[in-house]
Design an enzyme around this catalytic site. Structure first.
Site, PDB file in Angstrom:
ATOM      1  N   ARG A 535      52.037 -42.697 139.764  1.00 53.13           N
ATOM      2  CA  ARG A 535      52.479 -42.481 138.309  1.00 53.13           C
ATOM      3  C   ARG A 535      51.346 -42.427 137.333  1.00 53.13           C
ATOM      4  O   ARG A 535      50.440 -43.404 137.321  1.00 53.13           O
ATOM      5  CB  ARG A 535      53.573 -43.574 137.770  1.00 53.13           C
ATOM      6  CG  ARG A 535      54.232 -43.357 136.393  1.00 53.13           C
ATOM      7  CD  ARG A 535      55.525 -44.401 136.437  1.00 53.13           C
ATOM      8  NE  ARG A 535      55.143 -45.463 136.829  1.00 53.13           N
ATOM      9  CZ  ARG A 535      54.680 -46.589 136.029  1.00 53.13           C
ATOM     10  NH1 ARG A 535      54.278 -46.410 134.770  1.00 53.13           N
ATOM     11  NH2 ARG A 535      54.491 -48.027 136.400  1.00 53.13           N
ATOM     12  N   THR A 642      51.922 -50.393 146.096  1.00 56.14           N
ATOM     13  CA  THR A 642      52.256 -50.389 147.535  1.00 56.14           C
ATOM     14  C   THR A 642      51.842 -49.289 148.081  1.00 56.14           C
ATOM     15  O   THR A 642      51.219 -49.015 149.324  1.00 56.14           O
ATOM     16  CB  THR A 642      53.957 -50.271 147.602  1.00 56.14           C
ATOM     17  OG1 THR A 642      54.391 -49.045 146.899  1.00 56.14           O
ATOM     18  CG2 THR A 642      54.668 -51.246 147.625  1.00 56.14           C
ATOM     19  N   LYS A 646      49.737 -48.303 151.910  1.00 56.50           N
ATOM     20  CA  LYS A 646      50.140 -47.235 152.763  1.00 56.50           C
ATOM     21  C   LYS A 646      48.762 -46.626 153.289  1.00 56.50           C
ATOM     22  O   LYS A 646      48.373 -46.148 154.243  1.00 56.50           O
ATOM     23  CB  LYS A 646      50.997 -46.209 151.992  1.00 56.50           C
ATOM     24  CG  LYS A 646      52.543 -46.697 151.651  1.00 56.50           C
ATOM     25  CD  LYS A 646      53.035 -45.914 150.636  1.00 56.50           C
ATOM     26  CE  LYS A 646      54.279 -46.538 150.421  1.00 56.50           C
ATOM     27  NZ  LYS A 646      54.910 -46.103 149.015  1.00 56.50           N
TER      28      LYS A 646
END
Length: 807
Positions: A535, A642, A646
């Protein structure tokens, strides 16, 4: 209790089921079926395989009288589900073979599925990972949210600027859900409260119905399935025929329009008063429906409400469902006659709250007059909660203060546990936003570091690396991710590292081909893929990344024959429609890309790529292909992250600050396999106290000064030379997120990255050790911690319940 098992399925079995659905569910024959028909038929055939374990899980929960977890979240960013379901059922290879047998391309069928537009970013993706892990672990659970008709928005670029159009994921039938018209609850808004014989009675002015849609969430190897229940708003009266017959067509459809508005769009623009009201209504709508639903379920099993906390755990994912506290108290008092003190105590023992932010503006506060107008009964109840809190603690912290209802404080006071989402973040929660409440309620704040599901974020999205891992350490790692540590022993094996690099190269070629097909962009798979996808927000500092890119371009342009490491800088992410600065950063990124990508001197050495409409499916292509993970937020501002997990799991070393879970990732992978730069959280706080710190930092950095002058002079916006003057002045005068102060440290570390990447053998070793050492960041581990430390919930899978690491 024996585990559920999936009966073996052959490609021929699944082909027959696909054809049956093609004929009987879609009304098509093979000769006239479109891609949509094949996708729906495959989805329904796979869904059929989920129903039996779903029913069996529900039956076992009732038999065991097991404690259920209720996870309340405004977002569930679940992405596409075909591969998710096929992988967890162990039918991914079978599904591909079945479609091949039918003359269809499995990849094309999977890609035809729209992403469910139920979230924005990390918050919603975390909720999706948690649902996957709850099912994998066999912990009975419901996820509760809103079935958004249009979700967030589709992002498009018009002359480089972000434009928003309605997301249309529900224009087609959603194959995975089951409508539950019999599960419906009235949700009231507004009106007034009257006292009848000393008992408050709320008379809402408006009422809508919350109607349930259930999606089963199957865990690894199909051993357990939980439910994602999403609420859609429906009118109490579908259609006013009398108004229609009078010719008042607008009034005839007004009830339906009100209801559809509530569940139409995720995060409506709340910069206006009417937008704020809609946002508050949305939050109360899904929270009230969820609380009513779980109480109905509990009472249907013959439970006594005083025993509710022993059977119900309610987790609030951020402050959006914070009204759950007063709503549960309202129902216990007004509907079931419980005394106020007992109602507050009972609700608190059920409720827990996850804090995701240290940003004051993200801890929701509602104008008191708006809150009172929309939820008058709840305003009274919050006053009772506040009075009980003040009496219990002699605290100085108010929930209602200065004409605002503070939802963070409300969530904290009404929760028996409050957790941060990384070790650093949890410490900062205690020291900053909830310092006073931490003193009032010692021990209430604990940590649960976030995690990601390895089924989606390695097994499914990265087939080349999955195959290498399977051949190297076996196939049992997807639900025991710390087995990846076994890869460490191979980090010195040249043959293993060659195959690891082959897997990365295959993923980079896949991304290159995808960009060529989708956007007609050509990128060089041999270049370093430097990726920042998240974002768009000032604290995440995409702007600093862009400023460093421009500074690098200047250096290359000045000396194009020097020994440069070729880079492709990849950005992805959306800005909230009302977030002006974030949208300016997007526009500047695209404007800069036009200039840099057209420079003949630097072609082949530096390129900027910004694919529009970033979503989960795009992330599944970008993350496995990334060489470098950008995690560059201002220290002390990213709760966890997060995406950082990943990228590391898929073999991309991190360049980052000591922020959020970066701290723990660096501890796990080793400082030598992490590119650290920038001020610490304590240094950030100290720097902000210094006068003119931003201007001083710019004056001390010739590179940064040059870049800002270029931007301000219109070098990247020749048609509007003053377009970014406000953005530059904002950095100089109000650089709260310390882009200017961290710039030189970031630039220098990026040159260290250049040198490291040039040594491909050592870089591949670093990448492999990142994959090997981040098994701790599985969401299975995170959920195990929640179950043990917050929910007191147990696995109902026999083999799981016997393991030490599951409560």
């Amino acid at each position: 209790m024996s585990d559920m098992s999936i009966p073996p399925v052959t490609p021929q079995d699944l082909s027959a089921e696909i054809l049956r659905h093609l004929k009987h569910s879609l009304g098509k024959d093979e000769g006239h079926a479109a891609l949509y028909d094949w996708r729906m038929s495959l989805s329904l055939a796979l869904r059929d395989r989920v129903v039996d374990p779903w029913f069996e899980s529900t039956r076992k929960t009732y038999e065991a009288q097991g404690k259920r977890v209720y996870y309340l979240s405004m977002e569930f960013l679940i992405g596409r589900l075909i591969e998710d379901v096929a992988v967890n059922l162990g039918l991914d290879a079978v599904a591909e073979a079945a479609l091949t047998e039918l003359g269809q391309d499995y990849g094309a069928v999977v890609a035809n599925e729209p992403d469910a537009a139920l979230g924005n970013g990390g918050l919603g993706r975390l909720a999706a990972c948690f649902m996957d892990s709850l099912s994998t672990l066999g912990i009975p659970a419901y996820g509760y949210g809103i079935r958004y008709e249009h979700g967030l928005f589709e992002q498009h670029f018009e002359d480089g600027a972000q434009m928003e159009t309605a997301e249309t994921w529900l224009a087609q039938r959603h194959a995975w859900e089951f409508e539950r018209p019999e599960v419906s609850y009235p949700i009231g808004f507004g009106g007034h409260v009257e006292d009848h014989d000393g008992k408050p009675v709320w008379h809402p002015a408006e009422t809508v119905m919350a109607s349930a849609y259930d999606t089963p969430v199957i865990g690894w190897q199909g051993r357990w399935a939980n439910t994602l229940r999403l609420w859609s708003a429906k009118p109490t009266t579908a259609f006013d025929l009398a108004s229609f017959n009078r010719g008042d067509y607008i009034a005839a459809s007004a009830p339906e329009a009100l209801a559809r508005t509530i569940s139409r769009v995720l995060y409506p623009d709340d910069t206006t008063e009417i937008g704020k009201e809609l946002r508050l209504k949305q939050e109360y709508f899904f929270t009230s429906a969820s609380i009513q639903d779980l109480l109905r379920r509990f009472l249907s099993e013959g439970g006594e409400l005083s025993d509710l906390p022993n059977h119900v755990a309610i987790q609030l994912n951020d402050t959006h469902p914070a009204v759950a506290g007063p709503e549960l108290v309202r129902l216990l008092m007004d509907t079931h006659g419980m005394e106020v003190a007992q109602a507050i105590s009972t609700a608190r023992r059920c409720l827990a709250y996850t804090n995701h932010t240290l940003l004051p503006e993200a801890l929701e506060r509602w104008p008191e007059d708006l809150f009172t107008r929309v939820l008058p009964r709840h305003h009274r109840i919050i006053q009772l909660i506040e009075a009980a809190h003040l009496a219990e603690t002699d605290s100085a912290v108010r929930i209602i203060e200065h004409g605002e209802v503070k939802m963070g404080e409300l969530a904290f006071v009404m929760a028996h546990r409050v957790n941060g989402v990384s070790a650093l973040h949890s410490d900062l929660v205690k020291e900053t936003v909830f310092a006073d409440l931490n003193r009032d309620y010692p021990g209430r704040i604990i940590n649960q570091t976030n995690g990601i599901t390895p089924r989606r974020w390695l097994y499914s999205c990265n087939p080349p690396l999955r195959s290498l891992i399977n051949e190297t350490i076996g196939t049992s790692w997807p639900d025991d991710l710390q087995q990846l540590e076994g890869l460490s022993a191979h980090a010195g094996d040249a043959a293993f590292l060659d195959r690891f690099q082959d897997a990365k190269d295959a993923n980079k070629r896949r991304l290159s081909n995808w960009l060529k097909t989708r956007d007609d962009l050509t990128i060089d798979p041999a270049a370093m893929f430097d990726v920042q996808i998240k974002r768009i927000h000032e604290y995440k500092r995409q702007l600093m990344n862009l400023l460093e890119t421009i500074a690098l371009w200047n250096d290359i342009h000045d000396a194009p024959n020097a020994n440069w490491t070729p880079r492709v800088k990849i950005f992805g992410g959306k800005a909230a429609p009302g977030y002006v600065v974030a949208k300016e950063i997007i526009h500047l990124t695209n404007d800069t890309a036009k200039v840099i990508n057209a420079d003949l001197k630097t072609q082949g050495l530096l390129q900027i790529v910004y694919p529009e409409n970033y979503n989960v499916s795009m992330a599944e292509i970008l993350i496995p292909a990334a060489d470098l993970s950008e995690q560059i937020s201002t220290a002390g501002k990213e709760a966890s992250g997060t995406g950082n997990m990943k990228f590391a799991l898929n073999g991309a070393p991190t360049i980052g600050t000591l922020d959020g879970a970066n701290v723990e990732i660096r501890d796990c992978v080793g400082a030598e396999n992490f590119f650290l730069f920038g001020l610490t959280a304590a240094e950030v706080a100290a720097r902000r106290t210094e006068p003119n710190y931003a201007r001083r930092a710019v004056e001390a950095s010739p590179r940064l000064s040059r870049v800002l002058k270029q931007i301000e002079s219109g070098a990247f916006s020749p048609s509007d030379k003053s377009r970014y003057s406000g953005l530059v002045q904002g950095l100089l005068d109000h650089d709260y997120f310390l882009v200017t102060c961290d710039f030189d440290s970031y630039f220098d570390m990026q040159r260290t990255v250049d040198m490291a990447f040039a040594d491909q053998n050592n870089w591949t070793r670093m990448a492999a050790l990142n994959t090997a050492r981040v098994g701790w960041f599985s969401s299975d581990r995170t959920i195990t911690g929640y179950a043990r430390d917050i929910w007191n919930a147990s696995s109902l899978i026999a083999s799981r319940a016997s393991r030490k690491d599951v409560a």
